[in-house]
Design an enzyme around this catalytic site. Sequence first.
Site, mmCIF file in Angstrom:
data_model
loop_
_atom_site.group_PDB
_atom_site.id
_atom_site.type_symbol
_atom_site.label_atom_id
_atom_site.label_comp_id
_atom_site.label_asym_id
_atom_site.label_seq_id
_atom_site.Cartn_x
_atom_site.Cartn_y
_atom_site.Cartn_z
ATOM 1 N N HIS A 132 -1.741 5.741 9.867
ATOM 2 C CA HIS A 132 -2.817 5.024 9.178
ATOM 3 C C HIS A 132 -2.464 3.556 8.909
ATOM 4 O O HIS A 132 -3.304 2.809 8.412
ATOM 5 C CB HIS A 132 -3.149 5.719 7.852
ATOM 6 C CG HIS A 132 -2.118 5.486 6.802
ATOM 7 N ND1 HIS A 132 -0.881 6.105 6.836
ATOM 8 C CD2 HIS A 132 -2.124 4.672 5.726
ATOM 9 C CE1 HIS A 132 -0.176 5.675 5.799
ATOM 10 N NE2 HIS A 132 -0.902 4.819 5.111
ATOM 11 N N HIS A 164 -3.497 -1.896 7.387
ATOM 12 C CA HIS A 164 -3.733 -0.582 6.772
ATOM 13 C C HIS A 164 -5.124 -0.124 7.201
ATOM 14 O O HIS A 164 -6.131 -0.666 6.756
ATOM 15 C CB HIS A 164 -3.642 -0.690 5.250
ATOM 16 C CG HIS A 164 -3.622 0.635 4.577
ATOM 17 N ND1 HIS A 164 -4.756 1.407 4.409
ATOM 18 C CD2 HIS A 164 -2.604 1.334 4.041
ATOM 19 C CE1 HIS A 164 -4.433 2.526 3.791
ATOM 20 N NE2 HIS A 164 -3.131 2.500 3.558
#
Length: 156
Positions: free
Chosen positions: A65, A80
């Site tokens: 992620h 992110h």
Amino acid sequence: MLNPFKKKSESVFSPVSGRIVSLDEVPDPVFAQRSVGDGFAVMPTSGFFRSPVDGELVLVAKTLHAFAVRTHDGAEILVHIGIDTVTLKGEGFTGHRKAGETVSRGDVIISCDLVDIKTKVPSMATPVLLTNGAKFSMSPPDLQANGASVITVRRK
């Protein structure tokens, strides 16, 4: 004449196609309050997340992620992907590169099924952060960059 003492600036580009927004628009206080670092965010329209700079890939999260790239001058840029995507434990994400590799701006690092993941998390807002801002100054983000540099960082 080239001045060897002049500090070099480095451009940081969007890691994914989409609308560039201020961190203030990210629906997560950790990012909106710049607790991890300053920068910008992207509301992605593609599932291909690319290196926003040239450098060394220093982090690829096990859950895919997030990733971070350290530029040649030492600026650390964290990407992110989405909000609360860590809870997916890597489901729907594909890693294309490994930490320790040298990458160029535009290299695909992580891809995902954006349509599927959007239904499982609060937001796909993707913060792009300068995490070692104590050592670097950063220009204000150009929210209209559209393929150009979004921020410029320079060692203090």
